[in-house]
Design a protein around this motif. Structure first.
Motif, PDB file in Angstrom:
ATOM      1  N   ARG A 119       0.847  -1.197   0.000  1.00 50.78           N
ATOM      2  CA  ARG A 119       0.000   0.000   0.000  1.00 50.78           C
ATOM      3  C   ARG A 119       0.880   1.244   0.000  1.00 50.78           C
ATOM      4  NH1 ARG A 119      -5.065   0.437   3.990  1.00 50.78           N
ATOM      5  NH2 ARG A 119      -5.752  -1.065   2.423  1.00 50.78           N
TER       6      ARG A 119
ATOM      7  N   LYS B 296      -6.860 -14.317   5.827  1.00 50.01           N
ATOM      8  CA  LYS B 296      -7.403 -14.430   4.468  1.00 50.01           C
ATOM      9  C   LYS B 296      -6.884 -15.690   3.780  1.00 50.01           C
ATOM     10  CE  LYS B 296      -7.401 -10.526   2.279  1.00 50.01           C
ATOM     11  NZ  LYS B 296      -7.354  -9.371   1.358  1.00 50.01           N
TER      12      LYS B 296
ATOM     13  N   ASP C  35      -1.726  -2.947  -4.088  1.00 49.40           N
ATOM     14  CA  ASP C  35      -2.774  -2.579  -3.128  1.00 49.40           C
ATOM     15  C   ASP C  35      -3.096  -1.106  -3.397  1.00 49.40           C
ATOM     16  OD1 ASP C  35      -4.425  -3.564  -0.776  1.00 49.40           O
ATOM     17  OD2 ASP C  35      -3.556  -1.779   0.117  1.00 49.40           O
ATOM     18  N   VAL C  36      -3.854  -0.498  -2.518  1.00 50.80           N
ATOM     19  CA  VAL C  36      -4.216   0.903  -2.702  1.00 50.80           C
ATOM     20  C   VAL C  36      -2.944   1.725  -2.962  1.00 50.80           C
ATOM     21  CG1 VAL C  36      -5.215   2.942  -1.576  1.00 50.80           C
ATOM     22  CG2 VAL C  36      -6.231   0.678  -1.227  1.00 50.80           C
ATOM     23  N   GLY C  37      -2.939   2.483  -4.035  1.00 48.51           N
ATOM     24  CA  GLY C  37      -1.824   3.387  -4.329  1.00 48.51           C
ATOM     25  C   GLY C  37      -0.689   2.745  -5.112  1.00 48.51           C
TER      26      GLY C  37
ATOM     27  N   GLY D 247     -15.990   4.189  -2.531  1.00 49.45           N
ATOM     28  CA  GLY D 247     -14.702   3.975  -3.199  1.00 49.45           C
ATOM     29  C   GLY D 247     -14.901   3.415  -4.594  1.00 49.45           C
TER      30      GLY D 247
ATOM     31  N   GLY E 108     -12.438   2.923  -6.949  1.00 51.37           N
ATOM     32  CA  GLY E 108     -11.129   2.610  -7.504  1.00 51.37           C
ATOM     33  C   GLY E 108     -11.201   1.319  -8.299  1.00 51.37           C
TER      34      GLY E 108
ATOM     35  N   GLY F 204     -13.845  -1.154  -6.600  1.00 52.70           N
ATOM     36  CA  GLY F 204     -15.182  -0.555  -6.488  1.00 52.70           C
ATOM     37  C   GLY F 204     -15.821  -0.334  -7.849  1.00 52.70           C
TER      38      GLY F 204
ATOM     39  N   ASP G 168     -16.874   8.876  -3.557  1.00 50.27           N
ATOM     40  CA  ASP G 168     -15.411   8.774  -3.605  1.00 50.27           C
ATOM     41  C   ASP G 168     -14.870  10.157  -3.313  1.00 50.27           C
ATOM     42  OD1 ASP G 168     -12.601   8.588  -4.697  1.00 50.27           O
ATOM     43  OD2 ASP G 168     -13.283   6.579  -5.204  1.00 50.27           O
TER      44      ASP G 168
ATOM     45  N   ALA H 217     -18.770  11.815   0.481  1.00 52.75           N
ATOM     46  CA  ALA H 217     -17.876  10.790   1.032  1.00 52.75           C
ATOM     47  C   ALA H 217     -18.134  10.609   2.537  1.00 52.75           C
ATOM     48  CB  ALA H 217     -16.432  11.162   0.771  1.00 52.75           C
TER      49      ALA H 217
ATOM     50  N   ALA I 169     -13.043   1.259  -0.101  1.00 57.67           N
ATOM     51  CA  ALA I 169     -11.984   2.268   0.009  1.00 57.67           C
ATOM     52  C   ALA I 169     -11.011   1.801   1.090  1.00 57.67           C
ATOM     53  CB  ALA I 169     -12.580   3.638   0.302  1.00 57.67           C
TER      54      ALA I 169
ATOM     55  N   ALA J  98     -15.093  -4.807  -0.412  1.00 52.10           N
ATOM     56  CA  ALA J  98     -13.721  -5.259  -0.605  1.00 52.10           C
ATOM     57  C   ALA J  98     -12.721  -4.727   0.412  1.00 52.10           C
ATOM     58  CB  ALA J  98     -13.240  -4.825  -1.982  1.00 52.10           C
ATOM     59  N   ALA J  99     -13.016  -3.594   1.049  1.00 52.70           N
ATOM     60  CA  ALA J  99     -11.988  -2.933   1.861  1.00 52.70           C
ATOM     61  C   ALA J  99     -11.435  -3.870   2.931  1.00 52.70           C
ATOM     62  CB  ALA J  99     -12.564  -1.684   2.515  1.00 52.70           C
ATOM     63  N   ASN J 100     -10.135  -3.776   3.144  1.00 53.76           N
ATOM     64  CA  ASN J 100      -9.502  -4.542   4.219  1.00 53.76           C
ATOM     65  C   ASN J 100      -9.763  -3.856   5.554  1.00 53.76           C
ATOM     66  OD1 ASN J 100      -8.047  -6.831   3.084  1.00 53.76           O
ATOM     67  ND2 ASN J 100      -6.857  -5.299   1.959  1.00 53.76           N
TER      68      ASN J 100
ATOM     69  N   GLY K 253      -8.434 -11.576  -5.017  1.00 55.56           N
ATOM     70  CA  GLY K 253      -7.144 -11.050  -5.492  1.00 55.56           C
ATOM     71  C   GLY K 253      -5.988 -11.888  -4.988  1.00 55.56           C
TER      72      GLY K 253
HETATM   73  P1  NAI Z   1      -7.894   1.872  -5.245  1.00 60.05           P
HETATM   74  O1  NAI Z   1      -6.791   2.713  -4.724  1.00 60.05           O
HETATM   75  O2  NAI Z   1      -7.912   1.543  -6.699  1.00 60.05           O
HETATM   76  O3  NAI Z   1      -9.304   2.555  -4.888  1.00 60.05           O
HETATM   77  C1  NAI Z   1      -9.620   3.092  -3.662  1.00 60.05           C
HETATM   78  C2  NAI Z   1     -10.622   4.210  -3.926  1.00 60.05           C
HETATM   79  O4  NAI Z   1     -11.140   4.666  -2.675  1.00 60.05           O
HETATM   80  C3  NAI Z   1      -9.996   5.432  -4.616  1.00 60.05           C
HETATM   81  O5  NAI Z   1     -10.799   5.801  -5.738  1.00 60.05           O
HETATM   82  C4  NAI Z   1     -10.001   6.493  -3.532  1.00 60.05           C
HETATM   83  O6  NAI Z   1     -10.152   7.815  -4.040  1.00 60.05           O
HETATM   84  C5  NAI Z   1     -11.213   6.075  -2.722  1.00 60.05           C
HETATM   85  N1  NAI Z   1     -11.239   6.574  -1.347  1.00 60.05           N
HETATM   86  C6  NAI Z   1     -10.234   6.693  -0.451  1.00 60.05           C
HETATM   87  N2  NAI Z   1     -10.683   7.195   0.708  1.00 60.05           N
HETATM   88  C7  NAI Z   1     -12.012   7.395   0.555  1.00 60.05           C
HETATM   89  C8  NAI Z   1     -13.043   7.882   1.390  1.00 60.05           C
HETATM   90  N3  NAI Z   1     -12.808   8.285   2.639  1.00 60.05           N
HETATM   91  N4  NAI Z   1     -14.308   7.927   0.899  1.00 60.05           N
HETATM   92  C9  NAI Z   1     -14.582   7.541  -0.350  1.00 60.05           C
HETATM   93  N5  NAI Z   1     -13.638   7.074  -1.198  1.00 60.05           N
HETATM   94  C10 NAI Z   1     -12.374   7.008  -0.759  1.00 60.05           C
HETATM   95  O7  NAI Z   1      -7.915   0.559  -4.344  1.00 60.05           O
HETATM   96  P2  NAI Z   1      -8.540  -0.867  -4.676  1.00 60.05           P
HETATM   97  O8  NAI Z   1      -7.475  -1.728  -5.232  1.00 60.05           O
HETATM   98  O9  NAI Z   1      -9.816  -0.696  -5.421  1.00 60.05           O
HETATM   99  O10 NAI Z   1      -8.841  -1.416  -3.201  1.00 60.05           O
HETATM  100  C11 NAI Z   1      -9.971  -0.979  -2.461  1.00 60.05           C
HETATM  101  C12 NAI Z   1      -9.980  -1.686  -1.107  1.00 60.05           C
HETATM  102  O11 NAI Z   1     -10.059  -3.096  -1.300  1.00 60.05           O
HETATM  103  C13 NAI Z   1      -8.729  -1.462  -0.241  1.00 60.05           C
HETATM  104  O12 NAI Z   1      -9.084  -1.449   1.123  1.00 60.05           O
HETATM  105  C14 NAI Z   1      -7.874  -2.672  -0.533  1.00 60.05           C
HETATM  106  O13 NAI Z   1      -6.967  -2.950   0.501  1.00 60.05           O
HETATM  107  C15 NAI Z   1      -8.954  -3.732  -0.649  1.00 60.05           C
HETATM  108  N6  NAI Z   1      -8.550  -4.883  -1.423  1.00 60.05           N
HETATM  109  C16 NAI Z   1      -8.132  -4.731  -2.718  1.00 60.05           C
HETATM  110  C17 NAI Z   1      -7.758  -5.839  -3.453  1.00 60.05           C
HETATM  111  C18 NAI Z   1      -7.367  -5.719  -4.893  1.00 60.05           C
HETATM  112  O14 NAI Z   1      -7.254  -6.771  -5.568  1.00 60.05           O
HETATM  113  N7  NAI Z   1      -7.174  -4.527  -5.414  1.00 60.05           N
HETATM  114  C19 NAI Z   1      -7.744  -7.185  -2.852  1.00 60.05           C
HETATM  115  C20 NAI Z   1      -8.294  -7.234  -1.515  1.00 60.05           C
HETATM  116  C21 NAI Z   1      -8.631  -6.109  -0.820  1.00 60.05           C
END
Ligand code: NAI
Length: 346
Positions: free
Chosen positions: A42, A66, A113-115, A176, A178, A181, A199, A219, A234, A255-257, A286
């Protein structure tokens, strides 16, 4: 104190620092009883070193659970780079991080991961072997696979709660937009669900309104909107004694951890009759995907997607057991993980 509270028998934590190249990275290894530590990296601008440490400790512990519940031969690890992914994530920083991964010499395998994007993972892969989920010879971005597992798990939760997994007309609040989402929204929209989304990136919200006819929420409000299902996609630390009394959705499936502020808060959800799909069970797609890349014989997409269909079955079994024993779903899930680890140890 918060970091100490998050410390739960972790085997190791490494800190990598390269002032010149702007790297402050923490790698947490929680438990390797089932296999080598595997978990994403992350990149996030934590307000302090301690906040980054708390995050990495909680995330790496979550990965142990997990992998164990998913029946994968891996342990729990995770990395946090304390940096703003929009401003600080330079090639020099990623290079310094790749060198840290090489120095860890196979004790930790990572991915996105995120970022940390697919392009970043590809960049690191050219410099360090222990990163999966890359596009060159790897399994690619795991997010669509995570989203598929979340989608199937969300439907399993809906079926358990209402007797049918039909999504037409069901209102889902997605926090979220991303990688995961957005992909989840596509799947929900395709099956006729109504969406309300938020978001901090307002462009993503506009895009969702245009693409899916989604309603927009602030948000700060999305957790508390009137909806049938809440899908947090998110960051974590969402559900606590402060927020749980204000929730209106009957199901949490996202999905969020680390969605719970504390493990014990799941009891408050249960007492309010809110069905909680434990995050590390529903979002395991994932991990299944990157684990498949590291398996003997290499990556096989079809077998991975078959494995992902275990997620709704596992969740349904957890929901049923939780109901029968009147216990929170995440307690039942963590029992499964602990039993698998204890079995392996014995
Ligand atoms: P990402 O970085 O692509 O998307 C996260 C989104 O959340 C971004 O668009 C961001 O602007 C938004 N965000 C952040 N803080 C926010 C808030 N307070 N309110 C609303 N939106 C907010 O991340 P990704 O990959 O989609 O992951 C999302 C979550 O799922 C994370 O917690 C990640 O650890 C978890 N996760 C992801 C996996 C993956 O395969 N990408 C696997 C398992 C868990």
């Amino acid at each position: 104190a918060a970091a100490l509270e998050a410390y739960d028998g972790h085997e190791r934590v490494w800190c990598g620092r390269d002032e010149e190249r702007g790297l402050v990275a923490l790698v947490g290894i929680h438990n390797t009883a089932l296999g080598p530590a595997l978990g994403g990296t992350r990149v996030w601008p934590h307000e302090s070193f301690e906040a980054g440490m708390t995050d990495v400790l909680r995330l790496s512990r979550g990965m142990t659970y997990k992998a164990a519940v998913a029946g994968l031969p891996f342990g729990g690890g995770k990395a946090v780079i304390i940096a703003d992914p929009k401003k600080d994530k330079t090639e020099a920083l990623l290079e310094a991080y790749a060198e840290m991964l090489v120095a860890l010499d196979g004790q930790y395998y990572t991915g996105e991961d995120v970022g940390l994007t697919l392009a970043d993972a590809d960049f690191i892969r050219e410099r360090a072997p222990n990163i999966s989920g890359t596009s060159k010879g790897g399994s690619g971005n795991p997010s669509p696979v995570t989203a598929e597992g979340v989608f199937l798990g969300l439907k399993a939760a809906l079926a358990h709660k209402s007797g049918s997994d039909r999504l037409a007309g069901v209102l889902v609040a997605v926090q979220g937009l991303g990688s995961v989402g957005w992909s989840l929204c596509e799947k929900l929209h395709a099956e006729g669900a109504e969406l309300v989304v938020a978001d901090i990136d307002t462009d993503a919200v506009d895009r969702a309104a245009n693409t899916f006819g989604a309603r927009m929420a602030d948000a700060g409000d999305i957790l508390f909107v009137e909806a049938d299902i809440l899908a947090p996609c998110a960051l974590g630390g969402l559900f606590s004694s402060d927020t749980i009394p204000q929730l209106k959705a009957g199901i949490i499936a996202g999905a969020a951890n680390n969605q719970l502020a504390r493990h014990e808060d799941a009891r408050l959800l249960m007492e309010r009759g809110i069905l909680y799909a434990p995050d590390y069970v529903i979002n395991a797609g994932g991990l299944m995907n990157v684990a498949a890349e590291l398996a003997p014989g290499g990556y096989n997409r079809e077998a991975t997607m078959r494995k992902v269909t275990e997620i709704p079955r596992t969740l349904t079994a957890i929901f049923q057991k939780a109901d029968a024993e009147k216990r929170p779903t995440n307690e039942v899930a963590s029992d499964i993980a602990m039993a698998r680890i204890a079995d392996k140890r014995s």
